[in-house]
Design an enzyme around this catalytic site. Sequence first.
Site, mmCIF file in Angstrom:
data_model
loop_
_atom_site.group_PDB
_atom_site.id
_atom_site.type_symbol
_atom_site.label_atom_id
_atom_site.label_comp_id
_atom_site.label_asym_id
_atom_site.label_seq_id
_atom_site.Cartn_x
_atom_site.Cartn_y
_atom_site.Cartn_z
ATOM 1 C CG PHE A 32 6.295 9.733 5.333
ATOM 2 C CD1 PHE A 32 5.498 9.210 4.325
ATOM 3 C CD2 PHE A 32 7.592 9.248 5.480
ATOM 4 C CE1 PHE A 32 5.976 8.205 3.499
ATOM 5 C CE2 PHE A 32 8.066 8.250 4.653
ATOM 6 C CZ PHE A 32 7.268 7.731 3.655
ATOM 7 C CD GLU B 144 6.267 6.577 -1.753
ATOM 8 O OE1 GLU B 144 5.037 6.365 -1.758
ATOM 9 O OE2 GLU B 144 7.080 5.842 -1.178
ATOM 10 N NE ARG C 273 14.528 -5.255 -16.795
ATOM 11 C CZ ARG C 273 13.494 -5.868 -16.259
ATOM 12 N NH1 ARG C 273 12.303 -5.303 -16.275
ATOM 13 N NH2 ARG C 273 13.627 -7.067 -15.718
ATOM 14 C CE LYS D 118 9.053 -2.808 2.113
ATOM 15 N NZ LYS D 118 9.050 -1.544 2.841
ATOM 16 C CE LYS E 94 3.433 1.104 -2.500
ATOM 17 N NZ LYS E 94 3.557 0.108 -1.423
ATOM 18 C CB THR E 95 9.829 2.825 -4.615
ATOM 19 O OG1 THR E 95 8.780 3.745 -4.306
ATOM 20 C CG2 THR E 95 11.091 3.603 -4.967
ATOM 21 C CB THR E 96 12.292 -1.954 -5.049
ATOM 22 O OG1 THR E 96 11.097 -2.351 -4.414
ATOM 23 C CG2 THR E 96 13.301 -1.535 -4.008
ATOM 24 C CG ASN F 252 -1.389 -3.839 1.490
ATOM 25 O OD1 ASN F 252 -0.997 -4.554 0.552
ATOM 26 N ND2 ASN F 252 -2.114 -4.303 2.473
ATOM 27 C CD1 TRP G 92 5.472 10.596 10.888
ATOM 28 C CD2 TRP G 92 3.955 9.831 9.446
ATOM 29 N NE1 TRP G 92 6.050 9.573 10.205
ATOM 30 C CE2 TRP G 92 5.146 9.074 9.320
ATOM 31 C CE3 TRP G 92 2.866 9.512 8.635
ATOM 32 C CZ2 TRP G 92 5.259 8.025 8.409
ATOM 33 C CZ3 TRP G 92 2.998 8.470 7.747
ATOM 34 C CH2 TRP G 92 4.173 7.742 7.636
#
Lengths: 205, 205
Positions: free
Chosen positions: B99, B136, B57, B45, B47-49, B43, B101
């Site tokens: 998303f 994602e 690389r 920050k 993950k994508t970065t 949960n 929503w």
Amino acid sequence: MTTDTNLSSEQYQQKMQRRKEIQEKRLAEASKEKGLIIVNTGNGKGKTTAALGMVMRSLGHGFRVAIIQFIKGAWEPAEKAVLSQWENQLDFLAMGEGFTWETQDRERDILNAQKAWETAVSFINNSEYQLVLLDEVNVALKLGYLKAESVVKALKTKPEQTHVILTGRGAPVEVIEIADLVTEMKLIKHPFKEQGIKAQAGIEF
Amino acid sequence: MTTDTNLSSEQYQQKMQRRKEIQEKRLAEASKEKGLIIVNTGNGKGKTTAALGMVMRSLGHGFRVAIIQFIKGAWEPAEKAVLSQWENQLDFLAMGEGFTWETQDRERDILNAQKAWETAVSFINNSEYQLVLLDEVNVALKLGYLKAESVVKALKTKPEQTHVILTGRGAPVEVIEIADLVTEMKLIKHPFKEQGIKAQAGIEF
């Protein structure tokens, strides 16, 4: 979420509409802009790579960025190849001399860390730089090469809009206390240890 | 580590020499090269970065890379500005529509996810690509838009040297089981929620 499949299309749509309203309210309430103190710590992968992702985003916005690497004495060739393309916006300095077991000389390690810290402070205090990445600085703190109180003091008096990222395992509690965004990268599985796989180009370096 | 300060220079040097030997032994034992299945979940920050850092690389090594974004329908302008510089080596596709929503239409979300998945599979099976980032995708799995068993099957039969990164919260246990490197990004502190700070350019987008 799994209960969503039991909802009719209309119920689902209503549920998502409510979520959308909550999201919008949350965004409206979050209105402050300020430079963040960001800490990536923990024993897992991704502390430096996530910081590099933020560096990339900042460069994409046209911001000036500085990276001070506290442990390694040189950049990996692939990282250097990419970072060099941004020389107009980016300063990246590798100011260590390798891991402690490579130098085997504590006094020299301490001197290097303190030199790197002085350089870091000059970038942090230069408000032309929107992002300063202190890579592996937590390791230097953990080993006692730098004092947490000096780092905290510099972070507290930094220009308001400057973001500072501190990476490395073992971030000291004093730094975590004043940070705005702290993430622990937690190792769940690692192929090195479990399968005898070596560091892979493009992934680890 | 803190006890190091009580060691004499000579004792310290000996201790570090032993650590160096352990490190070298470990490196010598890790000799296998293979494409890794990498999961960034949790949960927090990063993950994508962190995945983008690996992309960077890999590009620096001259590898071909594909990024499939499963939720968002467009790249943030700053990310696009950076990624566009690598068009000769990099395919990056945003194949969602926002998303859940935002779309408020489950059937359309499912169709989009499945289209994105088909595209992903074609890149995974194309051995010219050394790294495929499924950004994602865990969210699409968690929401039931994709079946974990299809994803596991494709990962099991991928070209041996291809790295695949799967990001997003809620990675299913079936994917974690076959992964080589799994990191949980754990939220310790987040300024959005705690201080009413909005998403910041260069950091979040």
